[in-house]
Design an enzyme around this catalytic site. Structure first.
Site, short mmCIF file in Angstrom:
data_model
loop_
_atom_site.label_atom_id
_atom_site.label_comp_id
_atom_site.label_asym_id
_atom_site.label_seq_id
_atom_site.Cartn_x
_atom_site.Cartn_y
_atom_site.Cartn_z
N THR A 42 6.57 59.19 -30.02
CA THR A 42 6.64 59.95 -28.77
C THR A 42 5.56 59.48 -27.80
O THR A 42 5.81 59.35 -26.59
CB THR A 42 6.49 61.46 -29.04
OG1 THR A 42 7.52 61.87 -29.93
CG2 THR A 42 6.57 62.26 -27.75
N HIS A 45 6.70 56.39 -26.16
CA HIS A 45 7.64 56.70 -25.08
C HIS A 45 6.87 57.10 -23.82
O HIS A 45 7.21 56.67 -22.71
CB HIS A 45 8.58 57.85 -25.48
CG HIS A 45 9.67 57.45 -26.41
ND1 HIS A 45 10.73 56.64 -26.04
CD2 HIS A 45 9.88 57.73 -27.72
CE1 HIS A 45 11.53 56.45 -27.07
NE2 HIS A 45 11.04 57.10 -28.11
#
Length: 343
Positions: A42, A45
């Protein structure tokens, strides 16, 4: 007082080191001095500033949600913690008021707020979180392992969704969570655990963690591997960790009738599904989000205490000042878990 942090400061690619104010301790909170953090997919990202990040992440904000630290401050309403306790914490902060929260199904809270996603994260010298979200780390579990309890929890929650004893398990996606799920499956008594990917570095890592077979689907046919293992009826349990449509399609084709699938990977919303495979095989498909609070956490600690060794998944350590090297190696795909040391 100003403290060091890693933040998303601009709506573009990158993460930056900066100074932020010391977080304020509330009545129901703990103040945690961070020892180690781990970089999550994450966080990559968010670094890359992809479409999901642009829609989700407020800027500027301290990021990160995988950590271990020491309790250095306790809110006046908090019970059950002491100064000096070693803790990690659940990164999903829940409302406590919705039907699922009140029914004890906290991981299904419809108002979940993510640490380092919707509110200040742990990539900082200090973190404040609700005491409810903290988990005391038992003695004998290292700081390194404690710092990856969040993703380990994703693996445990997914893997233990179904009974695995004596079952043949297919895992699609050999990222760190997929590999840890494979190790859990073997530890609790699965028969054959087969993991698929196209990243040879991570398939090698899976082999080190004890999978039956790690299959590069760009070079090898899954059905051939099943024949070599003497499997005549298909996989009993599927754990989809990749979010790749072709991987899920291959899983559906190779599942046994009555098979059970847990989905953690996030596929594109446009993904087509061969519903004939689902319906005529009588497959059960379950979506997985986060960790069960706090049943998954107790299981994680117990698995390690009972001899499960996930330490090979940690492949790189960096001092926090070298965070850029950590993000670069994560983005390359040639790593397992990457840990940043804050002390």
């Amino acid at each position: 007082m100003k403290i060091k942090a890693l933040s998303k400061l601009k709506p573009e690619q990158g993460i930056w080191m900066n100074e932020v104010d010391m977080p304020e301790l509330g009545h129901n909170d703990l103040l945690i001095k961070i020892k180690k953090t781990a970089i999550c997919g994450t966080d990559v990202h968010i670094y890359n500033w992809d479409e999901w990040s642009q829609k989700t992440i407020p800027v500027p904000m301290v990021v990160g949600h995988e950590y271990v630290g020491e309790v250095v401050g306790i809110g006046q309403e908090v019970r059950g913690f002491q100064i000096g306790d070693r803790v990690s914490g659940e990164g999903h902060i829940t409302c406590g008021h919705c039907r699922n929260c009140r029914g004890g199904r906290t991981h299904l809270c419809r108002n979940t707020i993510g640490v380092g996603v919707n509110r200040t994260g742990c990539f900082s010298e200090y973190l404040v979180i609700p005491a409810f979200n903290a988990f005391k780390i038992p003695d004998g579990i290292s700081d390194d392992l404690a710092s990856i309890f969040d993703p380990f929890g994703n693996a445990v929650h997914t893997a233990l969704s179904f009974d695995l004893v004596g079952e043949d398990v297919l895992i699609t996606g050999a990222g760190p969570i997929g590999i840890m799920a494979a190790a859990v499956a073997k530890h609790v008594g699965a028969r054959h655990v087969v993991i698929t990917d196209v990243n040879e570095y991570r398939l090698d890592l899976a082999r080190k963690m004890g999978v039956t077979r790690a299959v590069n689907v760009a070079e090898q046919n899954l059905e051939d591997v099943m024949k070599e293992l003497g499997m005549t009826e298909g996989f009993d349990v599927g754990l989809e960790m990749s979010g790749v449509p072709s991987a899920f399609s291959a899983m559906l084709k190779t599942m046994n009738h009555g098979g059970r699938i847990a989905l953690l990977g996030i596929p594109p919303s446009s993904m087509a599904i061969d519903w004939n495979q689902v319906i005529f095989k009588g497959l059960v498909i379950k979506g997985i989000y986060g960790r069960e609070m706090f049943e998954t956490w107790y299981k994680m600690a117990s698995l390690i205490q009972s001899g499960l060794d996930i330490s090979p998944i940690i492949t790189h350590h960096f001092k926090v000042d070298d965070f850029q090297k950590g993000f670069d190696i994560m983005r390359s795909g040639a790593s397992g878990k990457v840990i940043l040391d804050w002390q």
